[in-house]
Every structure is written in structure tokens, then in C-alpha cells.
Scaffold this motif. Structure first.
Motif, short mmCIF file in Angstrom:
data_model
loop_
_atom_site.label_atom_id
_atom_site.label_comp_id
_atom_site.label_asym_id
_atom_site.label_seq_id
_atom_site.Cartn_x
_atom_site.Cartn_y
_atom_site.Cartn_z
N ARG A 162 30.22 0.80 -26.99
CA ARG A 162 31.08 1.84 -26.44
C ARG A 162 30.56 2.34 -25.11
O ARG A 162 29.35 2.41 -24.89
CB ARG A 162 31.18 3.03 -27.42
N LEU A 163 31.53 2.71 -24.26
CA LEU A 163 31.20 3.25 -22.93
C LEU A 163 32.24 4.31 -22.59
O LEU A 163 33.45 4.05 -22.64
CB LEU A 163 31.22 2.14 -21.87
N HIS A 164 31.79 5.50 -22.21
CA HIS A 164 32.68 6.55 -21.72
C HIS A 164 32.75 6.40 -20.20
O HIS A 164 31.82 6.77 -19.49
CB HIS A 164 32.13 7.92 -22.11
N VAL A 171 40.72 0.67 -25.61
CA VAL A 171 40.60 1.86 -24.79
C VAL A 171 41.22 3.02 -25.55
O VAL A 171 42.40 2.96 -25.94
CB VAL A 171 41.26 1.69 -23.42
N ASP A 172 40.43 4.05 -25.80
CA ASP A 172 40.85 5.20 -26.60
C ASP A 172 41.44 4.76 -27.94
O ASP A 172 42.45 5.31 -28.41
CB ASP A 172 41.86 6.06 -25.82
N VAL A 223 35.38 -15.72 -23.99
CA VAL A 223 34.17 -15.87 -23.19
C VAL A 223 33.71 -17.31 -23.23
O VAL A 223 33.58 -17.91 -24.31
CB VAL A 223 33.05 -14.94 -23.71
N GLY A 224 33.46 -17.90 -22.04
CA GLY A 224 32.96 -19.26 -21.94
C GLY A 224 31.46 -19.30 -21.98
O GLY A 224 30.78 -18.29 -22.17
N GLU A 225 30.91 -20.48 -21.76
CA GLU A 225 29.47 -20.68 -21.93
C GLU A 225 28.65 -20.01 -20.83
O GLU A 225 27.68 -19.32 -21.09
CB GLU A 225 29.15 -22.19 -21.96
N ASN A 226 29.05 -20.24 -19.54
CA ASN A 226 28.25 -19.75 -18.42
C ASN A 226 28.57 -18.28 -18.14
O ASN A 226 29.74 -17.90 -18.06
CB ASN A 226 28.53 -20.57 -17.16
N PRO A 227 27.55 -17.44 -17.97
CA PRO A 227 27.80 -16.02 -17.67
C PRO A 227 28.58 -15.84 -16.38
O PRO A 227 28.31 -16.48 -15.37
CB PRO A 227 26.39 -15.43 -17.53
N ARG A 228 29.58 -14.95 -16.42
CA ARG A 228 30.33 -14.60 -15.23
C ARG A 228 30.96 -13.23 -15.44
O ARG A 228 30.90 -12.65 -16.52
CB ARG A 228 31.40 -15.64 -14.90
N LEU A 229 31.59 -12.72 -14.37
CA LEU A 229 32.19 -11.40 -14.42
C LEU A 229 33.60 -11.49 -15.01
O LEU A 229 34.41 -12.30 -14.57
CB LEU A 229 32.26 -10.82 -13.01
N TYR A 230 33.89 -10.65 -16.01
CA TYR A 230 35.20 -10.60 -16.64
C TYR A 230 35.83 -9.22 -16.38
O TYR A 230 35.14 -8.20 -16.38
CB TYR A 230 35.10 -10.81 -18.15
N THR A 231 37.14 -9.22 -16.17
CA THR A 231 37.88 -7.97 -16.03
C THR A 231 38.28 -7.48 -17.41
O THR A 231 38.98 -8.18 -18.15
CB THR A 231 39.14 -8.17 -15.16
N LEU A 232 37.87 -6.27 -17.75
CA LEU A 232 38.19 -5.71 -19.07
C LEU A 232 39.39 -4.79 -19.02
O LEU A 232 40.22 -4.78 -19.93
CB LEU A 232 36.98 -4.94 -19.62
N ALA A 233 39.50 -3.97 -17.96
CA ALA A 233 40.59 -3.01 -17.88
C ALA A 233 40.91 -2.73 -16.42
O ALA A 233 40.01 -2.70 -15.58
CB ALA A 233 40.21 -1.71 -18.59
N ASP A 273 39.78 8.44 -17.19
CA ASP A 273 38.63 8.88 -17.97
C ASP A 273 38.93 8.55 -19.43
O ASP A 273 39.86 9.11 -20.03
CB ASP A 273 38.42 10.39 -17.79
N ALA A 274 38.17 7.59 -20.00
CA ALA A 274 38.53 7.11 -21.33
C ALA A 274 37.30 6.53 -22.03
O ALA A 274 36.24 6.34 -21.42
CB ALA A 274 39.63 6.05 -21.23
#
Length: 552
Positions: free
Chosen positions: A484-486, A506-507, A516-526, A533-534
């Protein structure tokens, strides 16, 4: 490729509405109002052409011809003074244009023709110093390392065209206003002389770097927009392909994962400033010190706005064991000249060591992509904190004080954070090496353990639940793993690795499921149109790895 060209074009448009463009606007206005409508187009065409060509191959051409790296800038400033003189003294313009009359259908007056506009634009392209975003940083590195290809040239042209579009609108708008003025029509000759004085005054300001002072006094009101477009995950991925090759991982991913690796040595430094006798420093030699490596360049406005904080930290914490090393990786040819850098360092009051990284060898060793960029190295030589761009000075200072430990005797510095834009949740790391926003219970390091969410999670704080293995630079999900992250931001991104799914809530409402694939990369979550503020909750499949959140 079309995506990359679009990103480059938009990056140029953002530059053209930023404080960086303000010093050239008086020149464009003054130069455009003294001739016909086509003169404005000639000015902008010349600017695009010279900026594109000399950004890509200027340094190489100067090396080939054995000329100093600031020759082109000095030549351009000289041309601005000459063009100013042609506006003030019409007879001089006629004399200068006489050799070119056989090439034109009709004679132009007082520098008003297409030729005068083109020369003015060519000069402007050499003194125009845009704010350094990811697009321009990528172009500059490729140019400095002689890796210019067709794709790089097209991206540079797209960037220059994007920057030119608002400037052209400004020039044409100024023409329309002036043409509608009866006073201008009645006193056209006097107006041309006034334009010449404005042109000369602006050239003087550039000579004495007064334009830099003016720019840095203004807030970087386009930083948030630049970060949203040029700093997006898709933009970073495309730029990294251009730099590293088609199969490369996004640059933003690689820099997120540096938290538990050893700091590379300084490489390819052509000169050291502010060291005893100009002797070089090494990371090995600085073992036992806390080292802040700052990548900067003296014409970068974002870097200049960061300098007061660096200078304050140097003054406050040097006696406690902090060593700041400014790695000067030049953006433009004139910044390759050691004498220019020495002069800038002296005028800016920089007292900590500065390494001249003209060939981007140290830049490449750190896999860096930004001006400014901060890498904080602990006493054992490991990178423990990174930050890219302006802002988050309080977080960086907290990291400095934490690594200095009990030796800190100075109070916190009191330099105001003038980073523009809305305040969002800061970059948040999940591994214990840089876990600054954790609000859960005690951590079990490097072994899987069970965690529980707290009853309440404050803003900008995060917590784990279920089973997790918390490592130095990442956390690895076990059974029933949740996070969790506020947050307070428009967009939420997370570097993920391993293989599996992540449910994004979200909320309490399911927003999406990320594969998620094998190699680490940046994913868009929201992503949201405005700041939200959520409470974010992630439910991760066993084996999925999480590294760090970033926000837009």
C-alpha cells in the motif's frame, strides 16, 4: 520512430515556452519587425538549420578545423552585433548586401530582406541555449560520442522544429502588431534603429551571461510539463533505444536500480578544478568519505537552480566528511573549453571539486541520462541515493545526514526549494537501502517474513502485508503479498521485475491488472488528468519484484 519524432517535437515546443527562450525573443521580435512577412520565416529557418547542424556536428567540425570550441558562439555574437549595425546604419547594410544583389530579384533595405533574416536566424541558432531535458541530453551525448546517425539527426530536427514553431508565432504576431501601429508606419526609419539597439543590447547581455542570471531568476514553469512528456516511461524507452540500441531496456529503469552497486570510478576526465594542484580524485581515494556526485553543465538552468543547495551542503557538511564532486558533462561546444568552465566555476562561487567530463566517459559509467543528476555514495563506495532533476532537496539532505551519521555537527541548511510545479509524492524506494517512507512494523532483512498493514497510512507513506523478502534494492513477493501507498500525484509508476501479475487497486477499486515480464522495467500503474490524493494497493503474484515508485 514516429513516436520518437513526436516526443522530440513536443520537447522542442516545451523548450520554446520555457524561461530558456526569453533571451532570444527580443532578437526575434526586433529582427522580424523590420522587414516583410517572409523575413520572419527566414529567421526561424536559419535558427532551425544552424541549431540542428551544429548541435550534431559542431564539436566535430571545430576539432577537424583546429578551431576553439567556443569559436561558433563568438562568431554568432559578432554576427548579431553586425546585424544590429546594419539596422542602425542603413548605408552599411547596402554595402554588405551589394555582393549578393545578382542572386536576388530585388534589392532589400537595411537588412530587411530574406538574406538578412537568414543570417540572423543562423546566428541565433548558435547562441540559443535550451533548457536541458531528456531529449536534448540524449542528442548531446550521441553528438559528443560521435554516434550521430539518421535517427539522431531526424530527432534533432524535430526538436528544433518544435522549438521554432512558438517562436515563429511570436515573430508573426509582433509583425502584425507593429504593422497595425500608425506610429510605426510614420517613423519606420527610427523604429529600425530602435530594433538595432535592442539587438545590440541583447548581444551584450549574452556576452556577459546576463541572460543566464535573468533565466535563473524565473521559476521553471514548464518543468512539470517536461517531466510528464519527456520523462514518461514511453519517452525514456524510445530515447534509450536511440542511445543503447533497439533491444535496450528503458534508461529510467537502469538508473532506478543503481542503489546497491558500487560507484564507478571517474573516467576520461580532461581536467580537475578546485583540487590541490589540480590533482585527480578517485572513488577509491575517497573511501571513508560520503561523496555526492553531481552531473551538471554550467549553462543548464536546472543545474544552476540546484547549485545554491549544493554549495550550502558543501559549506555545512564538508568538515563532517562530505565531499561533493561536480562532474561537468558539457551540453554545447563552448562548454568543452576548460577556460570557459573555469570562469563559470569562479563566477558561480563553486568551491568543491569539479571534473571536466568532456567525452562523457564518467557520464556513461554511471549510465546517467540527466542534467542535473545526484548520486550519493556512502563511506564504503556504494551508491545509496539518487535523484534526477530539480527538487527533493530535503530528502537528499536527509540522506546525506543519515550517511554521515554521528559525525554531523551542523544544523540543516535553510536554502529555499524553488522547484516549480505542484508538489507530488517523492520518488519512493522499496528495498531497505533507501527505504525512507516505510510505515509498517520491523523489517526482516534478506529473508522472507510476514508483514501487516498499519491501521492508518499517512500521506506519502507505504507499507507491506503478506509475505515478502526485503532486500537492499528490491522487495520480492511471497504468498498473499500486498503493498500500500498513500500517494498524491497525477501518475504513478513502479519498476517491476520477475514474472507474474499485479492487481492495481485505488481506494479499494480494481483499476487494472499489470502483466510483469522477466526483465525489470518501469510500469504505469495509474494515470489521472489532475493530482489525486488516494490509497494505492497492489496485490502481487509470488516471485514478482518491486524496486521503486516514481510520480508525475
Amino acid at each position: 520512430m514516429l513516436v520518437l519524432l513526436g516526443i522530440g517535437f513536443l520537447g522542442g515546443v516545451i523548450t520554446a515556452i520555457s524561461p530558456c527562450v526569453l533571451p532570444v525573443l527580443p532578437i526575434i521580435f526586433a529582427g522580424g519587425t523590420t522587414g516583410g512577412r517572409r523575413r520572419a520565416y527566414a529567421i526561424i529557418a536559419g535558427l532551425v538549420a544552424s541549431f540542428t547542424v551544429f548541435t550534431l556536428v559542431g564539436a566535430w567540425l571545430l576539432d577537424l578545423l583546429g578551431l576553439p570550441q567556443d569559436f561558433l558562439r563568438d562568431l554568432a555574437i559578432g554576427m548579431l552585433f553586425l546585424l544590429a549595425a546594419t539596422l542602425i546604419v542603413p548605408r552599411l547594410a547596402e554595402l554588405l548586401e551589394r555582393p549578393f544583389l545578382p542572386l536576388t530579384r530585388r534589392r532589400s533595405r537595411s537588412g530587411e530582406g530574406l538574406l538578412g533574416g537568414l543570417v540572423l536566424g543562423l546566428s541565433l541558432g548558435l547562441v540559443f541555449v535550451p533548457c536541458a531535458g531528456p531529449v536534448l541530453a540524449t542528442i548531446t551525448v550521441l553528438s559528443a560520442t560521435r554516434k550521430v546517425g539518421l535517427e539522431t539527426a531526424l530527432v534533432t530536427l524535430a526538436y528544433a522544429s518544435g522549438a521554432a514553431l512558438p517562436m515563429l508565432a511570436f515573430a508573426l504576431g509582433g509583425q502584425r502588431v507593429v504593422r497595425a501601429s500608425r506610429a510605426f508606419r510614420a517613423h519606420a526609419a527610427a523604429a529600425r534603429r530602435v530594433a538595432g539597439v535592442v539587438l545590440a543590447a541583447t548581444a551584450v547581455a549574452i556576452v556577459f551571461n546576463l541572460d543566464r542570471r535573468f533565466q535563473t531568476a524565473l521559476p521553471g514553469y514548464t518543468n512539470a510539463l517536461q517531466s510528464r512528456i519527456e520523462g514518461s516511461a514511453s519517452a525514456q524507452n524510445e530515447l534509450h533505444k536511440l542511445t543503447r540500441g533497439k533491444g535496450a531496456q528503458a534508461a529510467s529503469d537502469s538508473v532506478q536500480l543503481v542503489g546497491d552497486r558500487r560507484a564507478p570510478e571517474f573516467r576520461g576526465i580532461v581536467e580537475w578544478l578546485n583540487t590541490p594542484g589540480g590533482k585527480p580524485l578517485t572513488i577509491a581515494q575517497l573511501r571513508g568519505k560520503v561523496v555526492l556526485v553531481d552531473f551538471w553543465t554550467y549553462s543548464c538552468i536546472n543545474c544552476l537552480r540546484t547549485l545554491p543547495h549544493l554549495e550550502a551542503w558543501d559549506a555545512a557538511y564538508r568538515k563532517d566528511g562530505l565531499v561533493i564532486v561536480g562532474v561537468h558533462s558539457p551540453e554545447f561546444p563552448f562548454e568543452h573549453v576548460p577556460a570557459n568552465v573555469r570562469q563559470a566555476v569562479r563566477k558561480l562561487g563553486v568551491r568543491y571539486p569539479v571534473a571536466l567530463d568532456n567525452d562523457f566517459k564518467t557520464w556513461g559509467a554511471y549510465n546517467n541520462e540527466y542534467w542535473p543528476a545526484e548520486y550519493l555514495v556512502d563511506r564504503t563506495g556504494r551508491i545509496r541515493h539518487t535523484h534526477f532533476g530539480e527538487g527533493e532537496y530535503a530528502e537528499t539532505e536527509s540522506a546525506i545526514r543519515k550517511l554521515l551519521g554521528e559525525r554531523v555537527s551542523a544544523p540543516r541548511t535553510a536554502v529555499a526549494d524553488r522547484t516549480p510545479g505542484e508538489i507530488t509524492t517523492p520518488e519512493s524506494y522499496l528495498g531497505y537501502a533507501r527505504l525512507e517512507r516505510f510505515a509498517g512494523g520491523p523489517l526482516v532483512l534478506d529473508h522472507e517474513a510476514a508483514y501487516r498493514f498499519p491501521a492508518r497510512l499517512p500521506e506519502n507513506k507505504l507499507a507491506y502485508a503478506g509475505r515478502w523478502r526485503v532486500e537492499a534494492a528490491r522487495i520480492v513477493a511471497g504468498a498473499s503479498a500486498r503493498l500500500r501507498l498513500h500517494f498524491h500525484a497525477r501518475d504513478v509508476y513502479l519498476v517491476l521485475g520477475g514474472r507474474g501479475t499485479v492487481d492495481v487497486l485505488v481506494d479499494g477499486k480494481l483499476l487494472r491488472t499489470v502483466e510483469v515480464g522477466e526483465n525489470p522495467r518501469l510500469y504505469t500503474l495509474a494515470e489521472y488528468p489532475g493530482v489525486k490524493d488516494a490509497l494505492l494497493e497492489l496485490r502481487l503474484a509470488p516471485g514478482v519484484e518491486a524496486y521503486a515508485f516514481t510520480f508525475g
